[in-house]
Design a protein around this motif. Structure first.
Motif, PDB file in Angstrom:
ATOM      1  N   GLU A 117       0.849  -1.209   0.000  1.00  0.00           N
ATOM      2  CA  GLU A 117       0.000   0.000   0.000  1.00  0.00           C
ATOM      3  C   GLU A 117       0.878   1.250   0.000  1.00  0.00           C
ATOM      4  N   LEU A 118       1.957   1.192   0.772  1.00  0.00           N
ATOM      5  CA  LEU A 118       2.875   2.324   0.847  1.00  0.00           C
ATOM      6  C   LEU A 118       3.518   2.580  -0.519  1.00  0.00           C
ATOM      7  N   LYS A 119       3.940   1.495  -1.193  1.00  0.00           N
ATOM      8  CA  LYS A 119       4.523   1.637  -2.536  1.00  0.00           C
ATOM      9  C   LYS A 119       3.492   2.235  -3.491  1.00  0.00           C
ATOM     10  N   ARG A 120       2.266   1.693  -3.438  1.00  0.00           N
ATOM     11  CA  ARG A 120       1.198   2.168  -4.323  1.00  0.00           C
ATOM     12  C   ARG A 120       0.937   3.647  -4.065  1.00  0.00           C
ATOM     13  N   ARG A 121       0.835   4.049  -2.799  1.00  0.00           N
ATOM     14  CA  ARG A 121       0.568   5.454  -2.464  1.00  0.00           C
ATOM     15  C   ARG A 121       1.758   6.336  -2.838  1.00  0.00           C
ATOM     16  N   SER A 122       2.960   5.799  -2.609  1.00  0.00           N
ATOM     17  CA  SER A 122       4.154   6.561  -2.969  1.00  0.00           C
ATOM     18  C   SER A 122       4.172   6.806  -4.471  1.00  0.00           C
ATOM     19  N   HIS A 123       3.829   5.774  -5.241  1.00  0.00           N
ATOM     20  CA  HIS A 123       3.766   5.906  -6.693  1.00  0.00           C
ATOM     21  C   HIS A 123       2.687   6.930  -7.061  1.00  0.00           C
ATOM     22  N   ARG A 124       1.546   6.837  -6.397  1.00  0.00           N
ATOM     23  CA  ARG A 124       0.430   7.765  -6.651  1.00  0.00           C
ATOM     24  C   ARG A 124       0.852   9.192  -6.308  1.00  0.00           C
ATOM     25  N   VAL A 125       1.584   9.349  -5.143  1.00  0.00           N
ATOM     26  CA  VAL A 125       2.052  10.679  -4.749  1.00  0.00           C
ATOM     27  C   VAL A 125       3.010  11.209  -5.794  1.00  0.00           C
ATOM     28  N   THR A 126       3.894  10.335  -6.293  1.00  0.00           N
ATOM     29  CA  THR A 126       4.833  10.762  -7.335  1.00  0.00           C
ATOM     30  C   THR A 126       4.073  11.231  -8.578  1.00  0.00           C
ATOM     31  N   ILE A 127       3.078  10.444  -8.976  1.00  0.00           N
ATOM     32  CA  ILE A 127       2.264  10.808 -10.157  1.00  0.00           C
ATOM     33  C   ILE A 127       1.552  12.128  -9.912  1.00  0.00           C
ATOM     34  N   LEU A 128       0.925  12.266  -8.725  1.00  0.00           N
ATOM     35  CA  LEU A 128       0.201  13.500  -8.407  1.00  0.00           C
ATOM     36  C   LEU A 128       1.170  14.676  -8.315  1.00  0.00           C
ATOM     37  N   ASP A 129       2.353  14.421  -7.765  1.00  0.00           N
ATOM     38  CA  ASP A 129       3.359  15.483  -7.649  1.00  0.00           C
ATOM     39  C   ASP A 129       3.788  15.946  -9.039  1.00  0.00           C
ATOM     40  N   THR A 130       3.984  14.963  -9.942  1.00  0.00           N
ATOM     41  CA  THR A 130       4.356  15.291 -11.319  1.00  0.00           C
ATOM     42  C   THR A 130       3.241  16.096 -11.973  1.00  0.00           C
ATOM     43  N   GLU A 131       2.009  15.687 -11.803  1.00  0.00           N
ATOM     44  CA  GLU A 131       0.864  16.406 -12.377  1.00  0.00           C
ATOM     45  C   GLU A 131       0.786  17.807 -11.807  1.00  0.00           C
ATOM     46  N   LEU A 132       1.029  17.909 -10.475  1.00  0.00           N
ATOM     47  CA  LEU A 132       0.975  19.211  -9.818  1.00  0.00           C
ATOM     48  C   LEU A 132       2.048  20.136 -10.389  1.00  0.00           C
ATOM     49  N   GLN A 133       3.227  19.569 -10.579  1.00  0.00           N
ATOM     50  CA  GLN A 133       4.296  20.386 -11.162  1.00  0.00           C
ATOM     51  C   GLN A 133       3.901  20.857 -12.568  1.00  0.00           C
ATOM     52  N   LYS A 134       3.317  19.928 -13.342  1.00  0.00           N
ATOM     53  CA  LYS A 134       2.891  20.286 -14.700  1.00  0.00           C
ATOM     54  C   LYS A 134       1.850  21.395 -14.638  1.00  0.00           C
ATOM     55  N   GLN A 135       0.854  21.225 -13.716  1.00  0.00           N
ATOM     56  CA  GLN A 135      -0.209  22.234 -13.619  1.00  0.00           C
ATOM     57  C   GLN A 135       0.362  23.555 -13.108  1.00  0.00           C
ATOM     58  N   THR A 136       1.355  23.471 -12.173  1.00  0.00           N
ATOM     59  CA  THR A 136       1.976  24.693 -11.653  1.00  0.00           C
ATOM     60  C   THR A 136       2.711  25.403 -12.797  1.00  0.00           C
ATOM     61  N   GLU A 137       3.410  24.603 -13.605  1.00  0.00           N
ATOM     62  CA  GLU A 137       4.144  25.175 -14.734  1.00  0.00           C
ATOM     63  C   GLU A 137       3.157  25.775 -15.737  1.00  0.00           C
ATOM     64  N   ALA A 138       2.055  25.036 -15.958  1.00  0.00           N
ATOM     65  CA  ALA A 138       1.056  25.536 -16.909  1.00  0.00           C
ATOM     66  C   ALA A 138       0.425  26.822 -16.376  1.00  0.00           C
ATOM     67  N   ALA A 139       0.114  26.840 -15.067  1.00  0.00           N
ATOM     68  CA  ALA A 139      -0.477  28.034 -14.483  1.00  0.00           C
ATOM     69  C   ALA A 139       0.522  29.177 -14.535  1.00  0.00           C
ATOM     70  N   ALA A 140       1.771  28.898 -14.306  1.00  0.00           N
ATOM     71  CA  ALA A 140       2.799  29.937 -14.363  1.00  0.00           C
ATOM     72  C   ALA A 140       2.944  30.434 -15.791  1.00  0.00           C
ATOM     73  N   TYR A 141       2.859  29.547 -16.745  1.00  0.00           N
ATOM     74  CA  TYR A 141       2.968  29.903 -18.155  1.00  0.00           C
ATOM     75  C   TYR A 141       1.773  30.761 -18.567  1.00  0.00           C
ATOM     76  N   LEU A 142       0.594  30.324 -18.077  1.00  0.00           N
ATOM     77  CA  LEU A 142      -0.617  31.056 -18.448  1.00  0.00           C
ATOM     78  C   LEU A 142      -0.666  32.416 -17.757  1.00  0.00           C
ATOM     79  N   SER A 143      -0.136  32.516 -16.582  1.00  0.00           N
ATOM     80  CA  SER A 143      -0.219  33.790 -15.910  1.00  0.00           C
ATOM     81  C   SER A 143       0.957  34.624 -16.383  1.00  0.00           C
TER      82      SER A 143
END
Length: 143
Positions: A117-143
């Protein structure tokens, strides 16, 4: 007749000497017998005393033997009780060892599931973190 009288007097004197000798011998014999009786009485008293002492010692030994037998019986009863208690404790220990083994197995299984479960959540956190970075970059680009 005078000769016969002298001969009779000699015989009487001889018999009297023999009687005196026999009386003296009898007195000595009686004295020796009295001494022997006293010696035997003393010896008998000593033997009686020895016998009484041995009987007393035997009675005391019997008492000690009975006490020791009673103590042995009590100790044997205690030993049997301790062996019974020991057997019960061994059974209880075996049951607890079985329980511990089952708990260890359950713990290992839960630990494996937790790590998965920890591995699965860690993987999920990594995926969400990557998505968050992408969205942060996109928001920064858009703003």
């Amino acid at each position: 007749v005078a000769m016969e009288t002298v001969s009779l007097e000699h015989q009487i004197q001889s018999v009297q000497r023999h009687i005196a000798f026999l009386k003296k011998e009898q007195m000595e014999l009686l004295h020796d017998l009295h001494l022997e009786i006293l010696r035997l009485q003393k010896h008998c008293s000593e033997l009686t005393h020895d016998l009484e002492m041995k009987e007393l010692e035997a009675r005391q030994q019997d008492v000690l033997d009975r006490e020791l037998e009673e103590k042995c019986r009590a100790m044997e009863a205690q030993l049997q009780e301790k062996e019974k208690d020991n057997l019960e404790l061994r059974k209880e220990l075996q049951q607890k060892e079985t329980l511990v083994a089952a708990l260890r197995s359950s713990l290992r299984s839960k630990e494996r599931r937790f790590l998965e479960e920890l591995k699965r959540r860690s993987h999920r956190v990594t995926i969400l973190d990557t998505e968050l970075q992408k969205q942060t970059e996109a928001a920064a680009y858009l703003s």
